[in-house]
Design an enzyme around this catalytic site. Structure first.
Site, PDB file in Angstrom:
ATOM      1  N   LYS A   1       0.836  -1.146  -0.079  1.00 41.92           N
ATOM      2  CA  LYS A   1      -0.189  -0.061  -0.008  1.00 41.92           C
ATOM      3  C   LYS A   1       0.939   1.191  -0.184  1.00 41.92           C
ATOM      4  O   LYS A   1       1.828   1.178   0.549  1.00 41.92           O
ATOM      5  CB  LYS A   1      -0.803  -0.109   1.401  1.00 41.92           C
TER       6      LYS A   1
ATOM      7  N   SER B   1      -9.490   1.744   2.830  1.00 43.08           N
ATOM      8  CA  SER B   1      -9.126   2.706   2.214  1.00 43.08           C
ATOM      9  C   SER B   1      -7.596   1.773   1.429  1.00 43.08           C
ATOM     10  O   SER B   1      -7.064   2.305   0.310  1.00 43.08           O
ATOM     11  CB  SER B   1      -7.887   3.714   3.016  1.00 43.08           C
TER      12      SER B   1
ATOM     13  N   SER C   1      -9.729  -0.654   7.120  1.00 47.04           N
ATOM     14  CA  SER C   1      -9.463  -0.269   5.753  1.00 47.04           C
ATOM     15  C   SER C   1      -8.567  -1.408   5.016  1.00 47.04           C
ATOM     16  O   SER C   1      -8.428  -1.638   3.925  1.00 47.04           O
ATOM     17  CB  SER C   1      -8.281   0.932   5.703  1.00 47.04           C
TER      18      SER C   1
END
Lengths: 480, 482, 89
Positions: free
Chosen positions: B80, B155, B179
């Site tokens: 990420k 997210s 997330s």
């Protein structure tokens, strides 16, 4: 100063701690390095970095807490103080808010001949910010982050200080205490000790505090004295003219000797303190706290008082001896030999030895001089084995070499002549050569005896015992 | 060998160990797959293909020499884009860090590299991890591989999408309020948020520091565990990290007590979601688990506590983006104040600005006690409630997302509706507990549904065991042919 | 409840355009309303958590980072420092 008013001062002292590394990262805590070389992702506040607390910072701060008679909060935390400024890379300073490491203490300071007790509200640990260098050539300001994360303690006093002199005495005592504990270099010129000054005035006899004004940029203790004197006079003038004191922050300009408004109460910052989520609660075991307490040496004010009481030294001499930890330690070591009078030791240290220390810009512990040798030398003078002048000659040797004064005396032939026969011959010779002086003495000008003794000393090439010579000169003239 | 990219990490490891394939072959296959499909998925902000091939080569050489290698050696992993990678752009999905190239690696990245993993790229995410749909990214909106007109969740949008689309077997996500788990659920993969402190946060660009946690995402339970094993453990650079010893998990739930909290099966949860989760519970029951009812009454308040704490911390964490030291600097530099205002207003997106304002509000003088402090006190109460509930059972099962993936743009103008979707996930972050998403079927639009298993602190082994039991019983999780 | 968006923006160093302030206020008020439903709780006492404590670090020097590395992301640099608009204090 207008005696209708009383000054009330509170002080916030920031002192950098002399740890090896910064408070939250392993970068060197070192003054004077090339710009931006003692930095890493953590102290530069790069995205993703996290602080890890240096245990030495906690121990140093607890020592100061003990020295200032504080309660130690063994379970505490860190809080973030949020504000934007380019010397603060994370836009928050990691500090302590509602639970300072140390609180509710006091410090006794000497003001004139009196001891004044000044309350210490709190001592907390926090990180220092970077340095901004103003450079017109570059068309802007340069930011150097070497100082970011240098550990600080903030020592906040109660508003117990009632004069600029008391403020100065308090600051001096904080300064010597830091040095005694060995926790800060406490160098004003390097900015490692700084202070903010809060001043208010009130009608003499009033119990209520007046509105306080905070002063920033007070960069030395003598500047603090000037700044307080100025601000108190300014406030009194405003009040006398029927005006009102506003709660505000002013900036002290030591060169011009004036302060100017920095910000008013309305512009007061909202720091939005909250516990730093990157640092958990930390606890210091009670045994550790006790152990640190036991390590606190006798501090300068206590020493000064003890020297005055036990050794009958003057306030000034006692304070001077106590001022420096090494000097005080040496003084006490000489006394501990039991060979000589404290007053003589004090005179030698604060006289001839101090001169040398100043010339060489060094500490007494940097000399080869031992307490044993100095004690022996002084005792030889006290026993009248050598003269004071011969003592100075011995001192010159033992300053830089660990050598028995008795040997030096032998080698240099410095022992005083106390043999009556030998001295009698000298006295007779001097009296015979100075008939005028002898006559003056007989006519009541008895102070010529000093001149005559001097002549005798000269004749003995400095080895005569001056006290004996004086008695013998007087006796000889009177029996003429 | 065909379609190497579609293998699980466990399969890749077997083939690598048997020397039937090389990591370079796998990596080339993965790169090729990403190049062919990523225009539709938009899972990556930055590719790391050149370095990835170097890392693959190094892993192959190590294996060829017969040196002992870690499980992850030679296996592609997506990271990420809020985890710092040295010399590889790290944006946190924000224009603010659009050109930021970290001079250091996050601890998890160091661990992956030390194990010989192949870092394939940095995945798309909501700006500073603030969002539940992926639509708050400053760069692009990642797509749900099951229906590219729908959001992948957020997210960790790109991490979920890339794994679900079989571009890579493994991805790291981060989870502040759901997330990792929510996009895993919406994309039909496994995603685990470890116990707070089980994985180092050093190098994770902070959103809500006391809630943020890095975790693994994969298509199978075994793969999830493999990645978790590689990243967990105490880190001296993170004072909030804890000692953690990874222990192998089983596949049997016989005798285990599983709690069902009634508060999580209320009106807000869609009927289809509830139905699939009850069915999944039946599967576990049939395997010998005992189902007990538990109560978590403070759940109603958890969302408030979450947003107050997360935004308070975020408002402080994001102060450092000021146009001075790194990242975006504003168009106006006439004065310091102008530089601050233009850098931050131009560099941050609207949702981020909203959360900064909320954070400033709940911490500001006069409001601190009523909001921030109360939320922290509530956090204590919620923790206690979970502790008590987890004394009655080994783990708790809840829905993960109230609905399946919605269409892009459907909720983007209503922050409150968007925030409300986090109701089932935030409690774990508030309580600091571990939780895992387990895929359990599809809704009428053929969009994935998942259930959440949560347990006491450091009970990851239990969670993996329950997930593995379910996976085995249902014969594995569906993979989107794409 | 009236939210002072301008004051909050000042604290957060954000400049919200005049024509957007109303929209921000509306959305913020919805959010505040949502988060306001907290139960009555005693907020006395401190937020220390003695049951969850951290280890401290030994005072040992670790190498600092090369200056070029640390400054490479800065928009403006000069003389080994970061250059910012003139600061008057």
């Amino acid at each position: 100063m207008n005696s209708n008013y009383e000054i009330v001062v509170g002080l916030e002292v920031h002192a950098e701690l002399s740890t090896e590394t910064k408070i939250f990262c392993g970068c060197k805590n070192k003054f004077g390095s090339e710009v931006n070389t003692n930095v890493c992702p953590v102290c530069m506040g790069l995205p993703g970095t996290l602080p890890v607390l240096n245990e030495q910072v906690v121990e140093y701060a607890i020592k100061m807490g003990h020295a200032l008679n504080c309660k130690i909060n063994g379970t505490t935390k860190h809080d973030r103080k949020n504000y934007f400024y380019p010397d603060l890379p994370k836009a928050y300073q990691i500090s302590q808010f509602d639970i300072p490491l140390c609180e509710n203490g006091y410090l006794d300071v000497l003001v004139g001949d009196n001891v004044k007790r000044i309350g210490v509200t709190r001592i907390h640990i926090e990180e220092d910010a970077g340095k901004l260098i103003h450079d017109d050539k570059m068309g802007g300001t340069l930011a150097d982050y070497n100082r970011c994360g240098v550990p600080l303690i903030e020592i906040v006093s109660e508003p117990d200080i009632r004069s600029a002199d008391e403020a100065k005495a308090y600051l001096d005592t904080i300064h010597t205490t830091l040095l005694y504990l060995g926790i800060s270099d406490a160098k004003m010129q390097e900015g490692s000790v700084r202070c903010d000054v809060n001043v208010s005035v009130r009608p003499a006899g009033s119990q209520e505090f007046g509105t306080r004004v905070e002063m920033k940029n007070v960069n030395s203790f003598s500047a603090a004295h000037r700044a307080i004197t100025y601000e108190a006079a300014r406030q009194i003038k405003v009040l006398e003219a029927g005006g009102e004191i506003l709660q505000e922050t002013r900036r002290w300009d030591d060169v011009k000797g004036v302060n100017v408004l920095l910000r008013s109460k309305e512009d007061a910052q909202d720091y939005r303190y909250f516990p730093d989520p990157d640092l958990l609660t930390f606890t210091v075991p009670q045994e550790k706290i006790d152990e640190l307490k036991a390590s606190i040496p006798e501090l300068p004010v206590a020493k000064t008082m003890r020297y005055m009481a036990d050794y009958k030294l003057s306030r000034a001499d006692s304070e001077l001896l106590a001022l420096n930890k090494n000097t005080a330690g040496f003084f006490e070591a000489v006394i501990a030999t039991g060979k000589c009078e404290p007053k003589s030791v004090s005179n030698w240290i604060l006289g001839d030895i101090y001169k040398v220390l100043n010339e060489r810009r060094c500490e007494i512990t940097d000399l080869a001089l031992t307490a044993e040798n100095l004690a022996e030398m002084i005792s030889l003078i006290e026993k009248k084995t050598i003269s004071n002048a011969a003592g100075k000659t011995v001192l010159e040797v033992i300053l830089d070499a660990d050598k028995d004064p008795n040997e030096i005396i032998k080698e240099k032939g410095l022992a005083q002549v106390s043999d009556t026969g030998a001295l009698n011959a000298i006295v007779e010779k001097v009296l015979a050569n100075n008939e005028k002086a002898v006559a003056d003495f007989k006519n009541g000008k008895t102070n010529v005896v000093g001149f005559l003794v001097g002549q005798c000393m000269k004749e003995s090439r400095g080895k005569g015992n001056p006290a004996m010579l004086k008695d013998m000169v007087v006796a000889a003239i009177e029996s003429m | 060998m065909d379609k190497l990219y579609s293998l699980t990490a466990t399969q890749m490891k077997d083939l690598l160990d048997k020397k039937e394939v090389t990591s370079v072959e796998i990596t080339k296959s993965v790169i090729d797959r990403i190049e062919k499909t990523d225009k539709d998925i938009q899972a990556y902000i930055t590719y790391n293909f050149e370095q990835a091939l170097e890392q693959a080569k190094a892993a192959d050489e190590k294996r060829a020499k017969g040196e002992a290698v870690a499980d992850l050696a030679g296996i592609p992993v997506a990271v990420k884009d809020n985890m710092c990678t040295k010399d590889l752009r790290t944006t946190a999905g924000s224009k603010m860090l659009g050109n930021f190239v970290p001079p250091y690696n996050a601890t998890v990245v160091e661990k992956l590299l030390a194990d010989g993993a192949v870092i394939i790229g940095k995945t798309t995410m909501d700006e500073f991890a603030m969002g539940s749909s992926g639509e708050n990214s400053a760069f692009q909106v990642a797509r749900n591989p099951w229906d590219t007109s729908r959001v992948p969740g957020g997210s960790s949008s790109g991490s979920a999408a890339t794994v679900a689309a079989s571009q890579v077997p493994l991805a790291l996500g981060s989870d502040t309020g759901g997330s990792i788990r929510q996009p895993a659920s919406l994309c039909g993969i496994v995603g685990m948020k470890p116990t707070y402190g089980a994985v180092s946060r050093y190098g994770l660009i902070a959103y809500g520091s006391s809630l943020d946690q890095i975790g693994p995402m994969a298509r199978t339970v075994d793969d999830t565990a493999m990645l978790f094993k590689a990243i967990c453990g105490r880190d001296k650079m993170d004072a909030t990290s804890k000692d953690y010893t990874y222990t192998p998990y089983g596949a049997g739930v016989k005798g285990m007590k599983l709690g069902l909290p009634k508060e999580y099966f209320g009106e807000g949860i869609s009927a289809e979601v509830k139905e699939k989760i009850y069915a999944a519970v039946e599967v576990l029951k049939a395997q010998g688990a005992e189902i007990v009812e538990v109560s978590l009454p403070s759940t109603d308040y958890a969302l408030s506590a979450y947003y107050i704490i997360a935004c308070a911390e975020a408002s402080s964490n994001l102060g450092r983006y000021d146009g001075v030291k790194y990242g975006y600097t504003g168009s106006k530099r006439g004065s310091l104040e102008e530089m601050y205002l233009s850098s931050r207003s131009e560099g941050f997106g609207e949702e981020v600005q909203r959360r900064i304002l909320l954070g400033a509000y709940v911490l500001s003088s006069g409001f601190y006690d009523a909001y921030y402090k109360k939320a922290k006190m509530l956090q204590k109460a919620i923790r206690k409630e979970f502790e008590d509930a987890l004394k009655q059972c080994d783990a708790i099962i809840t829905p993960l997302s109230p609905t399946t993936a919605f269409r892009i743009g459907e909720k983007s103008d209503d922050p409150v509706a968007m925030w409300a979707g986090d109701i089932c996930t935030v409690t774990l972050n508030i309580a600091g507990l571990p939780g895992i998403n387990v895929p359990c079927g599809f809704d009428s639009n053929n969009m994935p549904i998942g259930f959440q298993v949560l347990g006491p602190k450091f009970s990851e082994t239990t969670l993996l065991t329950i997930a593995k039991c379910y996976e085995n019983t249902v014969g594995g999780f569906a993979v989107k042919e794409f | 409840m009236e939210i002072d968006i301008k004051r909050l923006a000042k604290l957060g160093k954000l400049s919200i355009p005049e024509d957007k302030i109303e929209e921000f206020r509306k959305k913020m008020e919805d959010i505040i309303q949502m988060v306001e439903n907290l139960p009555d709780l005693d907020t006395e006492g401190s937020l220390v958590d003695p049951e969850n404590t951290m280890e401290l670090r030994k005072d040992e020097v670790q190498p600092s980072s090369p200056r070029d590395e640390m400054l490479k992301n800065a928009p403006y640099t000069a003389a080994g420092c970061i250059l910012i608009p003139k600061v008057v204090d």
